[in-house]
Enzyme design. Sequence first.
Site, PDB file in Angstrom:
ATOM      1  N   GLY A 162       0.830  -1.211   0.000  1.00  0.00           N
ATOM      2  CA  GLY A 162       0.000   0.000   0.000  1.00  0.00           C
ATOM      3  C   GLY A 162       0.861   1.255   0.000  1.00  0.00           C
TER       4      GLY A 162
ATOM      5  N   GLY B  83      -0.420   5.145  -1.181  1.00  0.00           N
ATOM      6  CA  GLY B  83      -1.476   5.887  -0.503  1.00  0.00           C
ATOM      7  C   GLY B  83      -0.949   7.123   0.210  1.00  0.00           C
TER       8      GLY B  83
ATOM      9  N   ASP C 277      -1.492  -7.190  -5.264  1.00  0.00           N
ATOM     10  CA  ASP C 277      -2.808  -7.180  -4.621  1.00  0.00           C
ATOM     11  C   ASP C 277      -2.642  -7.965  -3.323  1.00  0.00           C
ATOM     12  OD1 ASP C 277      -5.379  -7.567  -3.742  1.00  0.00           O
ATOM     13  OD2 ASP C 277      -6.182  -8.102  -5.719  1.00  0.00           O
ATOM     14  N   ILE C 278      -2.929  -7.327  -2.202  1.00  0.00           N
ATOM     15  CA  ILE C 278      -2.716  -7.975  -0.902  1.00  0.00           C
ATOM     16  C   ILE C 278      -3.555  -9.253  -0.778  1.00  0.00           C
ATOM     17  CG2 ILE C 278      -4.534  -6.737   0.374  1.00  0.00           C
ATOM     18  CD1 ILE C 278      -2.538  -6.447   2.690  1.00  0.00           C
TER      19      ILE C 278
ATOM     20  N   TYR D  34     -15.161  -0.297   8.594  1.00  0.00           N
ATOM     21  CA  TYR D  34     -13.730   0.002   8.731  1.00  0.00           C
ATOM     22  C   TYR D  34     -13.281  -0.186  10.185  1.00  0.00           C
ATOM     23  CZ  TYR D  34      -9.582   3.150   8.785  1.00  0.00           C
ATOM     24  OH  TYR D  34      -8.331   3.704   8.947  1.00  0.00           O
TER      25      TYR D  34
ATOM     26  N   LYS E 150     -10.641  -2.784  12.010  1.00  0.00           N
ATOM     27  CA  LYS E 150      -9.478  -2.303  12.771  1.00  0.00           C
ATOM     28  C   LYS E 150      -9.418  -3.002  14.134  1.00  0.00           C
ATOM     29  CE  LYS E 150      -7.482   0.164   9.791  1.00  0.00           C
ATOM     30  NZ  LYS E 150      -6.211  -0.323   9.244  1.00  0.00           N
TER      31      LYS E 150
ATOM     32  N   ILE F 133      -4.768  11.726   9.708  1.00  0.00           N
ATOM     33  CA  ILE F 133      -3.442  12.181   9.298  1.00  0.00           C
ATOM     34  C   ILE F 133      -3.587  13.303   8.267  1.00  0.00           C
ATOM     35  CG2 ILE F 133      -1.210  11.508   8.302  1.00  0.00           C
ATOM     36  CD1 ILE F 133      -1.857  10.196  11.069  1.00  0.00           C
TER      37      ILE F 133
HETATM   38  P1  NAD Z   1      -4.797   5.230   1.577  1.00  0.00           P
HETATM   39  O1  NAD Z   1      -6.183   4.861   1.228  1.00  0.00           O
HETATM   40  O2  NAD Z   1      -4.305   6.566   1.224  1.00  0.00           O
HETATM   41  O3  NAD Z   1      -3.773   4.169   0.970  1.00  0.00           O
HETATM   42  C1  NAD Z   1      -4.039   2.793   1.006  1.00  0.00           C
HETATM   43  C2  NAD Z   1      -3.287   2.160  -0.120  1.00  0.00           C
HETATM   44  O4  NAD Z   1      -3.668   0.776  -0.133  1.00  0.00           O
HETATM   45  C3  NAD Z   1      -3.661   2.733  -1.504  1.00  0.00           C
HETATM   46  O5  NAD Z   1      -2.508   3.117  -2.202  1.00  0.00           O
HETATM   47  C4  NAD Z   1      -4.367   1.587  -2.195  1.00  0.00           C
HETATM   48  O6  NAD Z   1      -4.123   1.507  -3.593  1.00  0.00           O
HETATM   49  C5  NAD Z   1      -3.781   0.382  -1.482  1.00  0.00           C
HETATM   50  N1  NAD Z   1      -4.648  -0.794  -1.597  1.00  0.00           N
HETATM   51  C6  NAD Z   1      -5.994  -0.845  -1.544  1.00  0.00           C
HETATM   52  N2  NAD Z   1      -6.410  -2.101  -1.774  1.00  0.00           N
HETATM   53  C7  NAD Z   1      -5.303  -2.850  -1.972  1.00  0.00           C
HETATM   54  C8  NAD Z   1      -5.074  -4.201  -2.280  1.00  0.00           C
HETATM   55  N3  NAD Z   1      -6.088  -5.046  -2.463  1.00  0.00           N
HETATM   56  N4  NAD Z   1      -3.804  -4.636  -2.409  1.00  0.00           N
HETATM   57  C9  NAD Z   1      -2.751  -3.779  -2.256  1.00  0.00           C
HETATM   58  N5  NAD Z   1      -2.911  -2.464  -2.005  1.00  0.00           N
HETATM   59  C10 NAD Z   1      -4.173  -2.016  -1.867  1.00  0.00           C
HETATM   60  O7  NAD Z   1      -4.630   4.964   3.151  1.00  0.00           O
HETATM   61  P2  NAD Z   1      -3.587   5.623   4.153  1.00  0.00           P
HETATM   62  O8  NAD Z   1      -4.217   6.841   4.667  1.00  0.00           O
HETATM   63  O9  NAD Z   1      -2.264   5.688   3.540  1.00  0.00           O
HETATM   64  O10 NAD Z   1      -3.638   4.556   5.322  1.00  0.00           O
HETATM   65  C11 NAD Z   1      -2.641   3.598   5.553  1.00  0.00           C
HETATM   66  C12 NAD Z   1      -3.012   2.822   6.803  1.00  0.00           C
HETATM   67  O11 NAD Z   1      -3.143   3.728   7.908  1.00  0.00           O
HETATM   68  C13 NAD Z   1      -4.351   2.094   6.730  1.00  0.00           C
HETATM   69  O12 NAD Z   1      -4.280   0.910   7.472  1.00  0.00           O
HETATM   70  C14 NAD Z   1      -5.312   3.043   7.397  1.00  0.00           C
HETATM   71  O13 NAD Z   1      -6.418   2.385   7.938  1.00  0.00           O
HETATM   72  C15 NAD Z   1      -4.425   3.605   8.494  1.00  0.00           C
HETATM   73  N6  NAD Z   1      -4.890   4.893   8.986  1.00  0.00           N
HETATM   74  C16 NAD Z   1      -4.821   6.010   8.198  1.00  0.00           C
HETATM   75  C17 NAD Z   1      -5.268   7.222   8.702  1.00  0.00           C
HETATM   76  C18 NAD Z   1      -5.224   8.480   7.886  1.00  0.00           C
HETATM   77  O14 NAD Z   1      -5.769   9.510   8.323  1.00  0.00           O
HETATM   78  N7  NAD Z   1      -4.590   8.481   6.717  1.00  0.00           N
HETATM   79  C19 NAD Z   1      -5.788   7.285   9.999  1.00  0.00           C
HETATM   80  C20 NAD Z   1      -5.885   6.130  10.732  1.00  0.00           C
HETATM   81  C21 NAD Z   1      -5.407   4.936  10.229  1.00  0.00           C
HETATM   82  C1  AKB Z   2     -10.559   7.808   8.185  1.00  0.00           C
HETATM   83  O1  AKB Z   2     -11.085   8.919   8.368  1.00  0.00           O
HETATM   84  O2  AKB Z   2     -11.157   6.810   7.789  1.00  0.00           O
HETATM   85  C2  AKB Z   2      -9.097   7.684   8.529  1.00  0.00           C
HETATM   86  C3  AKB Z   2      -8.957   7.211   9.938  1.00  0.00           C
HETATM   87  C4  AKB Z   2      -9.052   8.179  11.049  1.00  0.00           C
HETATM   88  O3  AKB Z   2      -8.802   6.040  10.165  1.00  0.00           O
HETATM   89  N1  AKB Z   2      -8.459   8.919   8.278  1.00  0.00           N
END
Ligand code: NAD
Ligand code: AKB
Length: 319
Positions: free
Chosen positions: A8, A11, A52-53, A142, A146, A172
């Site tokens: 991933g 992202g 693909d995960i 979601y 988690k 974030i």
């Molecule tokens: P994002 O959605 O920006 O990125 C996720 C990435 O996963 C994307 O690039 C997507 O293409 C990839 N992905 C989706 N399905 C896939 C698959 N089947 N195989 C391989 N890759 C795949 O998410 P993010 O914000 O970068 O979040 C990363 C992690 O942090 C996640 O676990 C998310 O739950 C967690 N998180 C993020 C935030 C935030 O605010 N960004 C907050 C809390 C938790």
């Molecule tokens: C979302 O809003 O889904 C994420 C998170 C807080 O996990 N940014």
Amino acid sequence: MKNILVIGCAGQIGTELTMELRKLYGDEHVIATDLKNIPPVISERGPSEHLDILDKEKLKQIVNKYSIDGIVNLAAILSAVGEEHPMLAWNVNMNGLINVLEVAREQKVKRVLTPSSIAAFGPETPIDNTPQETVLRPKTMYGITKVAGELLGDYYVAKYGMDIRGLRYPGIISHEAMPGGGTTDYAVEIYYEAIKKGKYTSFVSADTMLPMMYMPDCLRATIQLFTADKAQLKHHADFNLAAMSFTVKEMADSIKKYIPEFEIDYKPDFRQAIADTWPNTIDDSAAREEWGWKPEYNLDKMTQDMLLHIKKKLETVEA
Ligand code: NAD
Ligand code: AKB
């Protein structure tokens, strides 16, 4: 650890975390993978693969090909997209994670980091200074994935003696890659719209308060936990993590200090109901005690930095 696999990587967090990990382990030792196209800034600097995960065989091949001994799993479907496609969220977030944990177990990968979220909490969780040990009854698909992911991580630690780590990220905020379909996306969009149009329509109300974190703090926290001495950790896959909390109105006021003509209005949509089930503030004392966590950014410091970087980025695009 010598060779790190990022799943991933394309992202919001992966785009920046992959580059930080490469600074630490060396470009050739961090293998970047994603389902979607990998940004050239990542693929041109070091090894990358389409993954693909949900494809366990390919995951195993990559782990063997690069002698992977550490995995950072960022692949997920976030809260808002997850409510539109609950089965997709279940499939990617749960079956994807199981593939990672099973391949890590079979191939004896030393360490896995897989983030959780404030979405693990729900309306019955204490809303202020949310404790580390608390009620976990989320109302989104979601959030359900988690909580299950945290429990699975701890299960693999207890049953197989593996080293699985995770932290409950707040929302974030960053300026490199756009957020991927979460409820906290407004906290990034607001800065872009402030610069592009001088106004923003928020999809959550003025008094919505959520825990948030600026990307530099997120990168530091993630790497600090990933590299922490295992002997210091009492928790494993579920660390509370905090930096700052503010309402949307407070964000708008912070932006007005630098763009006085900025205007905001509010048209809450389905994401309001999600935000309403998440805490205001988080107690992250376990992270502070066990691996030395301490945030650096507050709202105004972040606002200044976000506005500066987004302005530069938009000027480069226009030039
Ligand atoms: P994002 O959605 O920006 O990125 C996720 C990435 O996963 C994307 O690039 C997507 O293409 C990839 N992905 C989706 N399905 C896939 C698959 N089947 N195989 C391989 N890759 C795949 O998410 P993010 O914000 O970068 O979040 C990363 C992690 O942090 C996640 O676990 C998310 O739950 C967690 N998180 C993020 C935030 C935030 O605010 N960004 C907050 C809390 C938790
Ligand atoms: C979302 O809003 O889904 C994420 C998170 C807080 O996990 N940014």
